[in-house]
Enzyme design. Sequence first.
Site, PDB file in Angstrom:
ATOM      1  N   ARG A  91      50.045  26.328  46.000  1.00 57.06           N
ATOM      2  CA  ARG A  91      51.475  26.469  46.339  1.00 57.06           C
ATOM      3  C   ARG A  91      52.355  25.489  45.584  1.00 57.06           C
ATOM      4  NH1 ARG A  91      48.291  29.487  47.798  1.00 57.06           N
ATOM      5  NH2 ARG A  91      48.048  30.429  49.854  1.00 57.06           N
ATOM      6  N   ARG A  92      51.977  25.252  44.339  1.00 59.00           N
ATOM      7  CA  ARG A  92      52.824  24.413  43.472  1.00 59.00           C
ATOM      8  C   ARG A  92      53.118  25.140  42.162  1.00 59.00           C
ATOM      9  NH1 ARG A  92      49.276  21.152  46.344  1.00 59.00           N
ATOM     10  NH2 ARG A  92      49.921  19.023  46.848  1.00 59.00           N
ATOM     11  N   GLY A  93      52.855  26.463  42.144  1.00 53.41           N
ATOM     12  CA  GLY A  93      53.201  27.240  40.962  1.00 53.41           C
ATOM     13  C   GLY A  93      52.126  27.314  39.888  1.00 53.41           C
ATOM     14  N   SER A 119      41.571  39.458  46.307  1.00 49.71           N
ATOM     15  CA  SER A 119      40.965  38.859  47.508  1.00 49.71           C
ATOM     16  C   SER A 119      41.893  38.982  48.709  1.00 49.71           C
ATOM     17  CB  SER A 119      40.645  37.391  47.261  1.00 49.71           C
ATOM     18  OG  SER A 119      41.826  36.679  46.934  1.00 49.71           O
ATOM     19  N   GLU A 120      43.208  39.000  48.435  1.00 52.56           N
ATOM     20  CA  GLU A 120      44.204  39.145  49.504  1.00 52.56           C
ATOM     21  C   GLU A 120      45.320  40.035  48.975  1.00 52.56           C
ATOM     22  OE1 GLU A 120      45.080  35.665  52.243  1.00 52.56           O
ATOM     23  OE2 GLU A 120      44.868  34.682  50.305  1.00 52.56           O
ATOM     24  N   TYR A 124      49.419  39.323  44.543  1.00 51.36           N
ATOM     25  CA  TYR A 124      49.684  39.782  43.182  1.00 51.36           C
ATOM     26  C   TYR A 124      50.937  40.627  42.971  1.00 51.36           C
ATOM     27  CZ  TYR A 124      45.059  37.924  42.283  1.00 51.36           C
ATOM     28  OH  TYR A 124      43.988  37.075  42.164  1.00 51.36           O
ATOM     29  N   PHE A 396      34.386  43.694  39.354  1.00 54.19           N
ATOM     30  CA  PHE A 396      34.283  42.813  38.178  1.00 54.19           C
ATOM     31  C   PHE A 396      34.912  41.475  38.493  1.00 54.19           C
ATOM     32  CE2 PHE A 396      37.976  45.578  37.636  1.00 54.19           C
ATOM     33  CZ  PHE A 396      39.003  44.681  37.434  1.00 54.19           C
TER      34      PHE A 396
END
Length: 396
Positions: A91-93, A119-120, A124, A396
Amino acid sequence: MSDPDVRVLTESEYRAASDLFLQTLLVAPMDDERWAGTKDRYEAGRVLGAHVDGELVGTVMSMSNDLTVPGGRRVPAAAVTGVGVRADRTRRGLLTALMREQLDDAAARGEVVAMLHASEAVIYERFGYGPATRCREVEIDRGRARLRETAPRGGRVRILPREQAGERMRALYQACRDDRAGLIDRPDAWWPARKQHRTGKGATVAVHSDESGADDGYVLYEPAKSADSLEVYDLVAADATAAAELWRFLFGVDLVGSINGHERPLDEPIEWLLADSRACRTTNVGDDLWLRLLDVPTALRARSYGPGDPVVIEVRDAFLPANAGRYRITAQGAESTDAAPDLGLDVAVLAVVYLGDRRVTDLAAAGLVEERTPASAAAADALFVTARSPWCGTGF
Ligand SMILES: CC(=O)SCCNC(=O)CCNC(=O)[C@H](O)C(C)(C)COP(=O)(O)OP(=O)(O)OC[C@H]1O[C@@H](n2cnc3c(N)ncnc32)[C@H](O)[C@@H]1OP(=O)(O)O
């Protein structure tokens, strides 16, 4: 925190990147044997690291691949994986910096899309990715799994000796490669890296051959460790008869109570092969391949469209603004236009409809597509939706 230094990693740094990625997934590092089967997937120039104060704390990688789009053409694709930022640096970019570098690099290589398994679901979309295919998990009660008389029948199934299995699977996957939108390449380095496909480890591979004796499908399965079930990790068939016969074979394996099919296409008609359709239960439906259109005009031109009235779509792309534009879509194809748009949507939403998995009208109903001309979402459905469910089924 000082600014991250994002750079291409060299071969000697790949294992550290792998260890870091696995650590972020809360998984132990690979042992030497597993690493030996995995390291060939790393491609020079495509593994990135983010360093803070000289320490590697974030990584992403991509591999050259291609994607089958509706109509059967393939477009060059970046297969993105190995994404992780160390838990004390999130969470810092850092991911944002890595993604920018990676997507710019893929676009510069002429790759039309980037793709990944997420994964979540919340990570994305901000980078322009949308879930473009789905798959399901099925559990079949073998005691009730009797095929209908109408189930296609023909040819025979044989179990392969282990030493022949790898080569046969590769050839058969390749032969079925363009069968539906969403399928991707499985390069040589993919097979040994994939746990279930290391056929020395207890998996069984059975092949179907047609009436002429030509092989046209295979299934890879292994017994579950703690139960009387078979886990089906891969089933590839050139036609409906090969698929039905491979399922028939699985239902005939003795000492098995249930059969679990993993990452199967949504439209695979297992229930319709069975006299008792409830013998097959869908235990999960989930997103499969996420897509990021890097070159929207080329992607839109590459696929085919169904019959329907033309629509003009306006695509927004906040992360890669040069990719934004208006396109006229007709049954014959797609072209850039200055005409007033009928529909407006983000590039991540375009990814969701691009392979035909979702209807534009459903996304409009959720507020994700603006319908500026009445009935244009329904017109877009007719153009974009495909006859078969898009499906990837290749991790993959
Ligand atoms: C293809 C694959 O490899 S899938 C595997 C992905 N990896 C993992 O799941 C491992 C565990 N997670 C991680 O390593 C990290 O949390 C990552 C890589 C997902 C995100 O890395 P970060 O450096 O924290 O991302 P970054 O700081 O650039 O975040 C950008 C934005 O996305 C949001 N975001 C990123 N990850 C998440 C998340 N998991 N949940 C919610 N929001 C998130 C951030 O809050 C931030 O929002 P903002 O711009 O509004 O402030």
